[in-house]
Design a protein around this motif. Structure first.
Motif, PDB file in Angstrom:
ATOM      1  N   GLY A   3       0.807  -1.218   0.000  1.00  0.00           N
ATOM      2  CA  GLY A   3       0.000   0.000   0.000  1.00  0.00           C
ATOM      3  C   GLY A   3       0.837   1.264   0.000  1.00  0.00           C
ATOM      4  O   GLY A   3       0.304   2.366  -0.194  1.00  0.00           O
ATOM      5  N   ILE A   4       2.142   1.128   0.194  1.00  0.00           N
ATOM      6  CA  ILE A   4       3.019   2.300   0.189  1.00  0.00           C
ATOM      7  C   ILE A   4       3.310   2.686  -1.265  1.00  0.00           C
ATOM      8  O   ILE A   4       3.852   1.890  -2.036  1.00  0.00           O
ATOM      9  CB  ILE A   4       4.342   2.014   0.936  1.00  0.00           C
ATOM     10  N   GLY A   5       2.931   3.902  -1.620  1.00  0.00           N
ATOM     11  CA  GLY A   5       3.051   4.344  -3.008  1.00  0.00           C
ATOM     12  C   GLY A   5       1.711   4.363  -3.721  1.00  0.00           C
ATOM     13  O   GLY A   5       1.611   4.811  -4.863  1.00  0.00           O
ATOM     14  N   LEU A   6       0.677   3.890  -3.020  1.00  0.00           N
ATOM     15  CA  LEU A   6      -0.663   3.907  -3.593  1.00  0.00           C
ATOM     16  C   LEU A   6      -1.344   5.227  -3.241  1.00  0.00           C
ATOM     17  O   LEU A   6      -1.108   5.792  -2.177  1.00  0.00           O
ATOM     18  CB  LEU A   6      -1.465   2.737  -3.039  1.00  0.00           C
ATOM     19  N   ASN A   7      -2.179   5.706  -4.127  1.00  0.00           N
ATOM     20  CA  ASN A   7      -2.962   6.912  -3.868  1.00  0.00           C
ATOM     21  C   ASN A   7      -4.231   6.856  -4.715  1.00  0.00           C
ATOM     22  O   ASN A   7      -4.411   5.933  -5.526  1.00  0.00           O
ATOM     23  CB  ASN A   7      -2.151   8.192  -4.146  1.00  0.00           C
ATOM     24  N   GLU A   8      -5.111   7.829  -4.535  1.00  0.00           N
ATOM     25  CA  GLU A   8      -6.395   7.828  -5.251  1.00  0.00           C
ATOM     26  C   GLU A   8      -6.198   7.874  -6.766  1.00  0.00           C
ATOM     27  O   GLU A   8      -6.912   7.205  -7.513  1.00  0.00           O
ATOM     28  CB  GLU A   8      -7.244   9.011  -4.797  1.00  0.00           C
ATOM     29  N   LYS A   9      -5.212   8.645  -7.209  1.00  0.00           N
ATOM     30  CA  LYS A   9      -4.970   8.769  -8.646  1.00  0.00           C
ATOM     31  C   LYS A   9      -4.575   7.413  -9.240  1.00  0.00           C
ATOM     32  O   LYS A   9      -5.106   6.999 -10.276  1.00  0.00           O
ATOM     33  CB  LYS A   9      -3.885   9.807  -8.901  1.00  0.00           C
ATOM     34  N   ARG A  10      -3.658   6.720  -8.575  1.00  0.00           N
ATOM     35  CA  ARG A  10      -3.202   5.433  -9.099  1.00  0.00           C
ATOM     36  C   ARG A  10      -4.305   4.372  -8.982  1.00  0.00           C
ATOM     37  O   ARG A  10      -4.442   3.521  -9.861  1.00  0.00           O
ATOM     38  CB  ARG A  10      -1.935   4.967  -8.379  1.00  0.00           C
ATOM     39  N   LEU A  11      -5.092   4.453  -7.931  1.00  0.00           N
ATOM     40  CA  LEU A  11      -6.204   3.519  -7.810  1.00  0.00           C
ATOM     41  C   LEU A  11      -7.169   3.656  -8.983  1.00  0.00           C
ATOM     42  O   LEU A  11      -7.641   2.654  -9.535  1.00  0.00           O
ATOM     43  CB  LEU A  11      -6.959   3.757  -6.493  1.00  0.00           C
ATOM     44  N   LYS A  12      -7.450   4.894  -9.371  1.00  0.00           N
ATOM     45  CA  LYS A  12      -8.331   5.112 -10.527  1.00  0.00           C
ATOM     46  C   LYS A  12      -7.687   4.576 -11.806  1.00  0.00           C
ATOM     47  O   LYS A  12      -8.354   3.966 -12.648  1.00  0.00           O
ATOM     48  CB  LYS A  12      -8.660   6.587 -10.670  1.00  0.00           C
ATOM     49  N   GLU A  13      -6.373   4.820 -11.957  1.00  0.00           N
ATOM     50  CA  GLU A  13      -5.668   4.312 -13.139  1.00  0.00           C
ATOM     51  C   GLU A  13      -5.750   2.796 -13.206  1.00  0.00           C
ATOM     52  O   GLU A  13      -5.982   2.224 -14.279  1.00  0.00           O
ATOM     53  CB  GLU A  13      -4.198   4.740 -13.101  1.00  0.00           C
ATOM     54  N   PHE A  14      -5.573   2.140 -12.056  1.00  0.00           N
ATOM     55  CA  PHE A  14      -5.612   0.673 -12.032  1.00  0.00           C
ATOM     56  C   PHE A  14      -7.020   0.167 -12.325  1.00  0.00           C
ATOM     57  O   PHE A  14      -7.207  -0.831 -13.024  1.00  0.00           O
ATOM     58  CB  PHE A  14      -5.137   0.146 -10.672  1.00  0.00           C
ATOM     59  N   ALA A  15      -8.022   0.868 -11.777  1.00  0.00           N
ATOM     60  CA  ALA A  15      -9.410   0.484 -12.050  1.00  0.00           C
ATOM     61  C   ALA A  15      -9.724   0.634 -13.536  1.00  0.00           C
ATOM     62  O   ALA A  15     -10.339  -0.246 -14.154  1.00  0.00           O
ATOM     63  CB  ALA A  15     -10.363   1.328 -11.207  1.00  0.00           C
ATOM     64  N   ASP A  16      -9.272   1.737 -14.124  1.00  0.00           N
ATOM     65  CA  ASP A  16      -9.499   1.969 -15.554  1.00  0.00           C
ATOM     66  C   ASP A  16      -8.779   0.923 -16.403  1.00  0.00           C
ATOM     67  O   ASP A  16      -9.243   0.559 -17.488  1.00  0.00           O
ATOM     68  CB  ASP A  16      -9.025   3.369 -15.950  1.00  0.00           C
ATOM     69  N   ALA A  17      -7.638   0.448 -15.893  1.00  0.00           N
ATOM     70  CA  ALA A  17      -6.862  -0.561 -16.625  1.00  0.00           C
ATOM     71  C   ALA A  17      -7.477  -1.952 -16.498  1.00  0.00           C
ATOM     72  O   ALA A  17      -7.098  -2.863 -17.237  1.00  0.00           O
ATOM     73  CB  ALA A  17      -5.421  -0.578 -16.110  1.00  0.00           C
ATOM     74  N   GLY A  18      -8.411  -2.104 -15.531  1.00  0.00           N
ATOM     75  CA  GLY A  18      -9.111  -3.378 -15.400  1.00  0.00           C
ATOM     76  C   GLY A  18      -8.632  -4.274 -14.276  1.00  0.00           C
ATOM     77  O   GLY A  18      -8.972  -5.463 -14.250  1.00  0.00           O
ATOM     78  N   LEU A  19      -7.860  -3.740 -13.314  1.00  0.00           N
ATOM     79  CA  LEU A  19      -7.374  -4.562 -12.204  1.00  0.00           C
ATOM     80  C   LEU A  19      -8.538  -5.197 -11.453  1.00  0.00           C
ATOM     81  O   LEU A  19      -9.506  -4.531 -11.114  1.00  0.00           O
ATOM     82  CB  LEU A  19      -6.535  -3.701 -11.251  1.00  0.00           C
ATOM     83  N   ASP A  20      -8.427  -6.505 -11.188  1.00  0.00           N
ATOM     84  CA  ASP A  20      -9.527  -7.242 -10.562  1.00  0.00           C
ATOM     85  C   ASP A  20      -9.469  -7.266  -9.038  1.00  0.00           C
ATOM     86  O   ASP A  20     -10.506  -7.352  -8.382  1.00  0.00           O
ATOM     87  CB  ASP A  20      -9.522  -8.700 -11.052  1.00  0.00           C
ATOM     88  N   HIS A  21      -8.267  -7.198  -8.470  1.00  0.00           N
ATOM     89  CA  HIS A  21      -8.123  -7.615  -7.075  1.00  0.00           C
ATOM     90  C   HIS A  21      -6.890  -6.929  -6.482  1.00  0.00           C
ATOM     91  O   HIS A  21      -5.852  -6.842  -7.138  1.00  0.00           O
ATOM     92  CB  HIS A  21      -7.934  -9.142  -7.094  1.00  0.00           C
ATOM     93  N   ILE A  22      -7.005  -6.425  -5.257  1.00  0.00           N
ATOM     94  CA  ILE A  22      -5.865  -5.831  -4.557  1.00  0.00           C
ATOM     95  C   ILE A  22      -5.756  -6.456  -3.178  1.00  0.00           C
ATOM     96  O   ILE A  22      -6.746  -6.532  -2.442  1.00  0.00           O
ATOM     97  CB  ILE A  22      -6.018  -4.304  -4.405  1.00  0.00           C
ATOM     98  N   GLN A  23      -4.563  -6.905  -2.829  1.00  0.00           N
ATOM     99  CA  GLN A  23      -4.301  -7.418  -1.474  1.00  0.00           C
ATOM    100  C   GLN A  23      -3.314  -6.481  -0.791  1.00  0.00           C
ATOM    101  O   GLN A  23      -2.237  -6.213  -1.324  1.00  0.00           O
ATOM    102  CB  GLN A  23      -3.707  -8.828  -1.526  1.00  0.00           C
ATOM    103  N   ILE A  24      -3.687  -5.969   0.375  1.00  0.00           N
ATOM    104  CA  ILE A  24      -2.816  -5.071   1.130  1.00  0.00           C
ATOM    105  C   ILE A  24      -2.286  -5.788   2.364  1.00  0.00           C
ATOM    106  O   ILE A  24      -3.034  -6.436   3.096  1.00  0.00           O
ATOM    107  CB  ILE A  24      -3.564  -3.789   1.532  1.00  0.00           C
ATOM    108  N   SER A  25      -0.997  -5.661   2.589  1.00  0.00           N
ATOM    109  CA  SER A  25      -0.369  -6.321   3.737  1.00  0.00           C
ATOM    110  C   SER A  25      -0.146  -5.321   4.867  1.00  0.00           C
ATOM    111  O   SER A  25       0.166  -4.150   4.635  1.00  0.00           O
ATOM    112  CB  SER A  25       0.969  -6.939   3.328  1.00  0.00           C
TER     113      SER A  25
END
Length: 382
Positions: free
Chosen positions: A100-122
């Protein structure tokens, strides 16, 4: 289904189903239980965007269905959204495994737009001070909390991973309560498995049997309570191999379903196999088709022809495949040896000694070797 060209593999070999792309060994955190190789500083140049996409294409063509993005910290790669989009375009189910370090709202939107299915945070712990001490970052816990909530808000399944060990397992109630607060859908409470940096720090990380039993009992009680309340949160408790009497079926069997590609393109049948006295192929030099079906490295421990006794005549060999080759090599120096976790192993005393050691005063958190570039460089020189 194809037969391998090696005599080591006696049965037809199916395609790889799960591809793990270890995009980088770079990471802003310093977890002392990291499974990355101790000498990661020796790693070669990372694969380029185009090279990774070609790996994905070949794996999908062979039949791989699930693709995990891992590291190090995969968010360090600035081309991650492009890689996700390419993978989804090929038809993969995609999973981002991140601190989760390095993640932010902008990148989350980019990943969603790219079609990412699943995120696991440790997480390292449910306590901010302990979490940040283990991570080697004063701001890690707050960032993880914020990004876990953001992931949930973006509609992803809330998947959390807590690596538990003797320094945080006694706080299992707080860990589970935090997961409930974050509305987790799936939680892996994975007691540390001892590879890479975790093996280096084993004396300070292995919990006692009493700690494990208490934590597993508490987890079972929460599981029953959540089910009764209709809460969909699933709690998975993973016991370390060191407290088992039979070995695990590592990765579903050597070269059976899992294919790992490291940052420099080395292909492995499991995360830790690079330490073995086997030369593994590189995707820069060979096709995945050749690597999976024909290479010596991927055929080395397929089937049972390689097995010594008591594995070869054991009626459980088709279930555990002789156990973990990496663990056998780490603990005995012999990659063909019966996994010492097995009570039938001539080396099982190593495991019993480790359990006894865990009952005595262990190293404090401050004495653990943190995973970082400097420590890795020192190990490279040793």
């Amino acid at each position: 289904m194809r037969n391998s060209g090696s005599s080591c593999a006696e049965a037809p070999v199916g395609p790889p189903l799960w591809l793990l792309a270890e995009l980088t060994y770079r990471c802003p955190l310093q977890c002392p239980y990291c499974s990355n190789p101790l000498d990661f500083a020796r790693g070669g140049e990372e694969l380029s965007t185009a090279q990774w996409i070609e790996v994905f294409r070949q794996a999908r063509e062979m039949g791989a269905a699930q693709l995990g993005f891992s590291g190090g910290e995969p968010l360090v790669r600035q081309d991650l959204a492009e890689l996700i989009a390419a993978a989804r375009g090929l038809g993969f189910y995609t999973n981002l495994i991140t601190s989760g370090i390095g993640l932010n709202e902008k990148r989350l939107k980019e990943f969603a737009d790219a079609g990412l299915d699943h995120i696991q945070i440790s997480f390292q712990a449910a306590d901010e001070e302990v979490n940040n001490l283990l991570a080697g970052s004063r701001k890690a816990f707050a960032q993880k909390l914020a990004m876990a909530r953001a992931v949930k808000a973006h509609g992803y399944p809330m998947v959390l991973n807590f690596v538990t060990h003797r320094h945080n397992i006694d706080s299992i109630e707080r860990i589970i309560e935090l997961c409930i607060e974050l509305e987790a859908d799936f939680v892996e409470l994975a007691t540390c498995q001892f590879y890479g940096w975790a093996e280096l720090n084993r004396a300070g990380l292995l919990p006692t049997r009493e700690q494990l039993q208490r934590a597993e009992c508490i987890t079972a009680e929460y599981r029953e309570r959540l089910a009764a309340e209709g809460n969909p949160c699933k709690l998975i408790f993973v016991v370390p191999d060191y407290y088992e009497e039979r070995p695990k079926a590592c990765m579903g069997g050597w070269g059976s379903v899992f294919l790992d590609v490291t940052p420099d393109g080395t292909a492995l049948p499991c995360h830790s196999a690079r330490q073995l006295p086997v030369k593994f192929p590189n995707v820069r030099e060979h096709s995945l088709q050749h690597i999976w079906y024909e290479s010596f490295g991927f055929n080395r421990f397929r089937g049972d022809a390689w097995m010594p006794e008591p594995c070869r005549s054991c009626d459980e060999k088709e279930r555990d495949f002789g156990g973990c080759r990496c663990q056998a090599f780490m603990l005995t120096g012999d990659a063909e040896a019966t996994d010492p976790v097995c009570a039938k192993s001539a080396h099982h005393g190593i495991i019993l000694d480790a359990r006894r050691e865990a009952e005595t005063a262990a190293a404090p958190l401050s004495a653990l070797t943190l995973r970082n570039e400097r420590a890795s460089q020192l190990i490279c020189k040793a």
